[in-house]
Each structure stands twice: as structure tokens, then as C-alpha cells.
Design a protein around this motif. Structure first.
Motif, PDB file in Angstrom:
ATOM      1  N   LEU A   1       3.218  16.026  -7.467  1.00 20.61           N
ATOM      2  CA  LEU A   1       3.167  16.216  -5.183  1.00 20.61           C
ATOM      3  C   LEU A   1       4.088  15.171  -5.146  1.00 20.61           C
ATOM      4  CD1 LEU A   1      -1.574  15.337  -5.852  1.00 20.61           C
ATOM      5  CD2 LEU A   1       0.490  17.578  -5.494  1.00 20.61           C
ATOM      6  N   ARG A   2       5.373  15.970  -5.584  1.00 20.71           N
ATOM      7  CA  ARG A   2       6.511  14.689  -5.013  1.00 20.71           C
ATOM      8  C   ARG A   2       6.940  15.632  -3.775  1.00 20.71           C
ATOM      9  NH1 ARG A   2       7.513   9.758  -5.354  1.00 20.71           N
ATOM     10  NH2 ARG A   2       9.265   9.340  -5.504  1.00 20.71           N
ATOM     11  N   LYS A   3       7.436  14.888  -2.314  1.00 11.18           N
ATOM     12  CA  LYS A   3       7.089  15.950  -1.299  1.00 11.18           C
ATOM     13  C   LYS A   3       9.057  15.834  -1.307  1.00 11.18           C
ATOM     14  CE  LYS A   3       3.632  13.378   0.801  1.00 11.18           C
ATOM     15  NZ  LYS A   3       3.068  12.859  -0.826  1.00 11.18           N
TER      16      LYS A   3
ATOM     17  N   ILE B   1       5.212  -2.682  -1.378  1.00 10.30           N
ATOM     18  CA  ILE B   1       4.760  -1.103  -3.164  1.00 10.30           C
ATOM     19  C   ILE B   1       5.384   0.010  -2.678  1.00 10.30           C
ATOM     20  CG2 ILE B   1       3.071   0.835  -3.272  1.00 10.30           C
ATOM     21  CD1 ILE B   1       2.898  -2.061  -4.590  1.00 10.30           C
ATOM     22  N   GLU B   2       5.664   0.784  -1.283  1.00 12.83           N
ATOM     23  CA  GLU B   2       6.405   2.027  -0.553  1.00 12.83           C
ATOM     24  C   GLU B   2       6.825   1.935   0.604  1.00 12.83           C
ATOM     25  OE1 GLU B   2       6.444   5.585   0.515  1.00 12.83           O
ATOM     26  OE2 GLU B   2       8.220   5.270   0.266  1.00 12.83           O
ATOM     27  N   ILE B   3       8.760   1.512   0.388  1.00 17.86           N
ATOM     28  CA  ILE B   3       8.782   0.642   1.477  1.00 17.86           C
ATOM     29  C   ILE B   3       9.088   2.050   2.949  1.00 17.86           C
ATOM     30  CG2 ILE B   3       9.547  -1.328   1.039  1.00 17.86           C
ATOM     31  CD1 ILE B   3      12.691  -0.990   0.846  1.00 17.86           C
TER      32      ILE B   3
ATOM     33  N   GLY C   1       0.943  -1.113   0.188  1.00 14.38           N
ATOM     34  CA  GLY C   1      -0.329  -0.074   0.307  1.00 14.38           C
ATOM     35  C   GLY C   1       1.195   1.098   0.308  1.00 14.38           C
ATOM     36  N   CYS C   2       0.365   2.491   0.350  1.00 16.63           N
ATOM     37  CA  CYS C   2       0.855   3.634   0.153  1.00 16.63           C
ATOM     38  C   CYS C   2      -0.354   4.537  -0.119  1.00 16.63           C
ATOM     39  CB  CYS C   2       1.413   3.942  -1.611  1.00 16.63           C
ATOM     40  SG  CYS C   2       2.105   5.686  -1.790  1.00 16.63           S
ATOM     41  N   ASP C   3       0.024   5.916   0.876  1.00 12.94           N
ATOM     42  CA  ASP C   3      -0.255   6.940   1.329  1.00 12.94           C
ATOM     43  C   ASP C   3       0.040   7.979   0.226  1.00 12.94           C
ATOM     44  OD1 ASP C   3      -1.090   5.928   4.870  1.00 12.94           O
ATOM     45  OD2 ASP C   3      -1.306   4.657   2.652  1.00 12.94           O
ATOM     46  N   ASN C   4       0.853   8.294  -0.269  1.00 13.84           N
ATOM     47  CA  ASN C   4       1.920   9.445  -0.567  1.00 13.84           C
ATOM     48  C   ASN C   4       0.249   9.859  -2.102  1.00 13.84           C
ATOM     49  OD1 ASN C   4       3.032   9.069   0.951  1.00 13.84           O
ATOM     50  ND2 ASN C   4       4.997   8.347  -1.077  1.00 13.84           N
ATOM     51  N   PHE C   5      -0.099   9.111  -3.016  1.00  7.93           N
ATOM     52  CA  PHE C   5      -0.943   9.873  -4.012  1.00  7.93           C
ATOM     53  C   PHE C   5      -0.714  10.872  -4.172  1.00  7.93           C
ATOM     54  CE2 PHE C   5      -5.173   7.654  -2.829  1.00  7.93           C
ATOM     55  CZ  PHE C   5      -5.470   7.371  -1.431  1.00  7.93           C
ATOM     56  N   CYS C   6       0.735  10.530  -5.251  1.00 14.21           N
ATOM     57  CA  CYS C   6       1.656  11.410  -6.467  1.00 14.21           C
ATOM     58  C   CYS C   6       0.647  11.205  -7.746  1.00 14.21           C
ATOM     59  CB  CYS C   6       3.221  10.379  -7.009  1.00 14.21           C
ATOM     60  SG  CYS C   6       3.920  10.349  -5.241  1.00 14.21           S
ATOM     61  N   SER C   7       0.461  13.164  -8.080  1.00 15.26           N
ATOM     62  CA  SER C   7      -0.945  13.403  -8.760  1.00 15.26           C
ATOM     63  C   SER C   7      -0.901  11.928  -9.943  1.00 15.26           C
ATOM     64  CB  SER C   7      -0.615  14.445  -9.325  1.00 15.26           C
ATOM     65  OG  SER C   7       1.109  14.615 -10.381  1.00 15.26           O
ATOM     66  N   TYR C   8       0.077  11.163 -10.889  1.00 17.14           N
ATOM     67  CA  TYR C   8       0.208  10.367 -12.164  1.00 17.14           C
ATOM     68  C   TYR C   8       0.127   9.402 -11.441  1.00 17.14           C
ATOM     69  CZ  TYR C   8       4.360  10.002 -10.219  1.00 17.14           C
ATOM     70  OH  TYR C   8       5.881   9.517  -8.887  1.00 17.14           O
ATOM     71  N   CYS C   9      -0.021   8.736 -10.075  1.00 13.90           N
ATOM     72  CA  CYS C   9       0.405   7.711  -9.627  1.00 13.90           C
ATOM     73  C   CYS C   9      -1.058   6.456  -9.329  1.00 13.90           C
ATOM     74  CB  CYS C   9       0.837   6.975  -8.298  1.00 13.90           C
ATOM     75  SG  CYS C   9       1.395   5.656  -7.997  1.00 13.90           S
ATOM     76  N   VAL C  10      -1.672   5.846 -10.101  1.00 11.93           N
ATOM     77  CA  VAL C  10      -2.968   4.731  -9.698  1.00 11.93           C
ATOM     78  C   VAL C  10      -2.229   3.539  -8.382  1.00 11.93           C
ATOM     79  CG1 VAL C  10      -4.271   4.549 -11.104  1.00 11.93           C
ATOM     80  CG2 VAL C  10      -2.575   2.772 -11.229  1.00 11.93           C
ATOM     81  N   ILE C  11      -1.723   3.302  -7.707  1.00 13.81           N
ATOM     82  CA  ILE C  11      -1.029   2.039  -6.901  1.00 13.81           C
ATOM     83  C   ILE C  11      -1.912   2.601  -5.650  1.00 13.81           C
ATOM     84  CG2 ILE C  11       0.677   1.532  -5.438  1.00 13.81           C
ATOM     85  CD1 ILE C  11       2.695   1.749  -7.865  1.00 13.81           C
ATOM     86  N   PRO C  12      -1.999   3.758  -5.031  1.00 13.61           N
ATOM     87  CA  PRO C  12      -2.262   3.627  -3.901  1.00 13.61           C
ATOM     88  C   PRO C  12      -4.038   3.196  -4.116  1.00 13.61           C
ATOM     89  CG  PRO C  12      -1.781   6.250  -3.936  1.00 13.61           C
ATOM     90  CD  PRO C  12      -1.162   5.087  -5.047  1.00 13.61           C
ATOM     91  N   ARG C  13      -4.679   3.311  -5.093  1.00 14.89           N
ATOM     92  CA  ARG C  13      -6.071   3.338  -5.377  1.00 14.89           C
ATOM     93  C   ARG C  13      -5.649   1.636  -5.831  1.00 14.89           C
ATOM     94  NH1 ARG C  13      -6.844   6.267 -10.194  1.00 14.89           N
ATOM     95  NH2 ARG C  13      -8.852   4.653 -10.551  1.00 14.89           N
TER      96      ARG C  13
HETATM   97  S1  SF4 Z   1       4.795   6.682  -6.931  1.00 15.97           S
HETATM   98 FE1  SF4 Z   1       5.026   5.746  -5.728  1.00 15.97          FE
HETATM   99  S2  SF4 Z   1       5.001   6.756  -3.859  1.00 15.97           S
HETATM  100 FE2  SF4 Z   1       3.889   7.849  -5.322  1.00 15.97          FE
HETATM  101  S3  SF4 Z   1       1.484   6.847  -4.961  1.00 15.97           S
HETATM  102 FE3  SF4 Z   1       2.902   5.770  -5.980  1.00 15.97          FE
HETATM  103  S4  SF4 Z   1       3.367   4.189  -5.424  1.00 15.97           S
HETATM  104 FE4  SF4 Z   1       3.173   6.038  -4.056  1.00 15.97          FE
END
Ligand code: SF4
Length: 429
Positions: A270-272, A196-198, A151-163
Motif C-alpha cells: 500500500l505504498r503510494k 513520524i512522517e514529516i 502520527g501518520c495517516d498512510n496505513f502501509c500494509s506492514y506498519c503498526v505506527i498509525p495505530r
Molecule cells: S511505514 Fe511510514 S508512511 Fe507507512 S504507515 Fe508506517 S509510518 Fe506511515
């Protein structure tokens, strides 16, 4: 009863497929030999980019053609995001979030001749807990995968992985230690701690963070070397690097997901971190691991990325002097904020920028290799080709040495010469 698993995508998908294979073995099923027809064919899909989804659909159609008469079971991230195509194919659908144990038990029942359940009309809800799965290694490999997080809580604007993968869930350190000890006892000489996001490891646990996971694995498997998967730059602090340098069996290879070297693009992703923050993370690592291999990810042609921003990105990357770089042309994912952004860059320009970035990556890679020639480094040998045994250094260089292979040997090798990206060595006395 035989099965065949085909896996697309990331190390986590590879780890989950290895775990499903282990669960099927425990139920008496056997992996089909090459050329042997399997009774059940499993496809573990990926949806991280549009291209990955396209390849998942393509693989499903090919497997269906090549295995007529076999049951085709489709699972993984693409079934979570867009399940309809798998249904339309007439395959058996087990959505990614249903879990690997559910997938394995469905396959066992199908192999035993039970009528497959109708495919669900919607994806299973995203899991709240981390599914406990046996770590493992693909047949004949020396490197084991140990999934410590999902899982991942970061929600980068291009990424579907958190969903697709849900919120961060971590395997508590004692369970990591137990699994690392088990894998090491099996003779596996390297353990890759993946997820997914260690960098988010432990966010869901009362009092554990990534370094606790690493030290737990290190203490439990002192004879195996540990390798980490991708780190989120904003978490690579001086404190973390100091703690990492105290882990005796940690490989000095770090993968940082940069994504862009432009301070004009990073905020819209939306990178940190910004480039100054990224460079600080890189310097923190290099101050503790001066000979480290540092690799990175880069997205080219993000919506609105101007020529000047791309040039600035390449200039910054040149300054970072990575040992290698994974380059991806931007790929719009349905439902992500970036997909709805104006100023989508034409595909021809995305690809042209990716070509330019790959050329830079090759130059950086050859410079890093040149800096390593003459050094003697431990190499873990894992395969053979053309009478040479091939393995990896801790800082992730592939090296070949003449002579017969004994898989799993960790030997000191002097790196003597290179031809492009090919590195040749001799066993050190
Ligand atoms: S790019 Fe990586 S850090 Fe960003 S939302 Fe996707 S899995 Fe998470």
C-alpha cells in the motif's frame, strides 16, 4: 534524586526522551552518572518490528535486574501495542499515548516517594493534539532534534505506527521558528527536523506544508544547518525540490523510504508510488542537489515476494545508486494486513535477501565515497577518537581529521582518502 533513561527506536523516541530529561531537570531531578544507581529508571520502548518489541522486553528485564530497588517506568510504543508484558514484569506502566509530560510528572512523583498509581488496564486514547515538548540534544551533542510532527495517516500494509501514534498532528511554523531559535541560541549547530512522517506535515493545519516548516526553522536559525528525516517519495515533487534548493542552510542529505524496488510488491505494501514515480522523485532531488547523499529504507522478504521480484528490486536499487541503505528483513506486526497475507516468506530467505541487499548497500556506499574524495566540504565536528576529531558532512558522510576536537566546530575539510567506509580528511586552508 536521580534518573536514568534508556531509549529504543527512532529519532522521535530519542527526541521525546531528551524532552522528558529536560522536564525532569526542571523539577530538580538529575541524570545518574555512569555506574551510579538511579532512583527511577525509565525505558522508552519501540514496537515498529517484532524484533524491536523483543528488544524492548529484553531491555526491561535487564534494567530490572541491574537496578534492583529502583522504580522501573516503562513507556513508549511497545506499551501502546502490547502493554501486558510490562504489567506482568511488575513495572510502572505509562502508555505511550499518555504523553511525555504525564510520564515526566509520574516520574517526579515517584522520585518524591509517592506510591506509584496502579498501571492502567488499557492504553490511553490516541492523542488528538500534538504535545508541545522542548526540543533538545543528548548531553555533549552538537545536533539537536526538533519534532515538527507526529502520527501518520498512510496505513502501509506492514506498519503498526498509525495505530500506535495516531493521526497526523503538526507543530505550527511560528512555534517551530521559536524552538529553532532557542536551540540555535544554545549553540547547537545542527537541527534535525523530525517526526513520524514529516512529508505529511501540515495536513492538519489550515495553510501550512513541509516547506513552510523548513523555511520557518531556517529563517529563525540561520547559523545552524538543518537536516531532514525520512521523506515519503510521492511527495518529493519538482516544486518541493525547487523550494528546498532555496533554503540556504539545508543539508544535502535526503532519506527516502523506498521499502521495495519491485512494482509487484509496492502495491501490496500500500505504498503510494511505483518505481517510475520513485525514480522521478530521486531525479527531482538530484537535479537540484547534484552532490546529495540519498539514503533509503528497504524491506526484504515481504509476503509473496518472489525471487524474480526480489531480483528486480535489487536491479532497481542498483540503478538508484544510493549513498547508503537501511535494510530490514520483513517482520510481521500483529493486526496489520500484511501479517494476515498468505505466502509468508521463510525467515531464512528473508535474512538471505537482507544479506544480499546489505552487500549491495556497501558497494553503493563505497562508490559514493569514492565520488566524494578530492572535494572540500563543511564538516560539523562532534566527537573524538584515537586522537582524531570526527564529524559529518552535509551529505551525511562521517569524516575524521587529525587533531584535537572542539565540539561544534564547522570547518571546511578536503576529503583525501578512504578505507572501506572510513573517510579521512585534512582541514582546508
Ligand atoms: S511505514 Fe511510514 S508512511 Fe507507512 S504507515 Fe508506517 S509510518 Fe506511515
Amino acid at each position: 534524586m536521580t534518573f536514568h533513561i534508556e531509549t529504543l527506536g527512532c529519532k522521535v523516541n530519542q527526541t521525546e526522551s531528551a524532552a522528558v530529561a529536560e522536564l525532569l531537570h526542571a523539577h530538580g531531578l538529575r541524570r545518574a552518572e555512569a555506574e551510579e544507581k538511579a532512583a527511577v529508571v525509565i525505558l522508552n520502548t519501540c514496537a515498529v518490528t517484532g524484533e524491536a518489541s523483543r528488544k524492548s522486553r529484553q531491555a526491561a528485564r535487564r534494567l530490572m535486574r541491574e537496578n534492583s530497588g529502583a522504580a522501573l517506568v516503562i513507556s513508549g510504543c511497545a506499551t501502546q501495542l502490547e502493554p501486558q508484558w510490562a504489567r506482568d514484569l511488575g513495572a510502572i506502566l505509562v502508555s505511550g499515548s499518555a504523553g511525555r509530560r504525564v510520564l515526566a510528572s509520574r516520574v517526579v512523583r515517584i522520585a518524591l516517594g509517592e506510591a506509584p498509581e496502579p498501571s492502567p488496564q488499557s492504553a490511553a486514547p490516541l492523542p488528538r493534539d500534538l504535545e508541545r515538548l522542548p526540543g533538545g540534544a543528548a548531553p555533549g551533542r552538537t545536533r539537536a532534534m526538533l519534532k515538527i510532527q507526529d502520527g501518520c495517516d498512510n496505513f502501509c500494509s506492514y506498519c503498526v505506527i498509525p495505530r500506535i501514534r495516531g493521526r497526523v498532528r503538526s507543530l505550527p511554523p511560528p512555534e517551530i521558528a521559536a524552538e529553532a531559535a532557542r536551540l540555535s541560541a544554545l549553540g547547537l549547530r545542527e537541527i534535525v527536523l523530525n517526526g513520524i512522517e514529516i512529508s505529511s506535515y501540515g495536513r492538519d493545519l489550515p495553510d501550512a506544508s513541509l516547506i513552510d516548516a523548513i523555511t520557518a526553522a531556517s529563517a529563525a536559525a540561520p547559523n545552524a544547518r538543518l537536516r531532514l528525516t525520512s521523506l515519503e517519495p510521492s511527495t518529493v515533487t519538482e516544486e518541493l525540490c525547487g523550494a528546498l534548493s532555496g533554503v540556504p542552510n539545508l543539508c544535502d542529505h535526503f532519506h527516502l523510504s523506498l521499502q521495495s524496488g519491485s512494482d509487484g510488491v509496492l502495491p501490496r505494501m500500500l505504498r503510494k508510488y511505483d518505481t517510475a514515480g520513485f525514480f522521478r522523485a530521486l531525479s527531482n532531488l538530484r537535479s537540484r542537489f547534484p552532490n546529495a547523499g540519498v539514503t533509503a529504507d528497504l524491506i526484504c522478504g515481504f509476503p509473496g515476494e518472489t525471487d524474480a521480484q526480489f531480483d528486480a528490486s535489487l536491479t532497481f536499487i542498483g540503478r538508484c545508486a544510493f549513498s547508503d541503505m537501511h535494510v530490514f528483513p520483513y517482520s510481521a506486526r500483529p493486526g496489520t494486513p500484511a501479517a494476515a497475507m498468505p505466502d509468508q516468506i521463510p525467515h531464512t530467505i528473508r535474512r538471505a535477501r537482507a544479506r544480499a541487499a546489505r552487500e549491495l548497500a556497501e558497494t553503493m556506499r563505497e562508490r559514493f565515497i569514492a565520488s566524494q574524495l578530492g572535494r572540500t566540504l563543511p564538516v560539523l565536528f562532534e566527537r573524538e577518537s584515537g586522537g582524531r576529531r570526527i564529524g559529518y558532512t552535509g551529505n551525511y558522510l562521517e569524516v575524521s581529521v587529525s587533531g584535537a576536537l572542539s565540539r561544534g566546530d564547522m570547518l571546511n575539510v578536503s576529503l583525501t582518502r578512504a578505507r572501506g567506509s572510513e573517510i579521512f580528511g585534512e582541514l582546508a586552508e
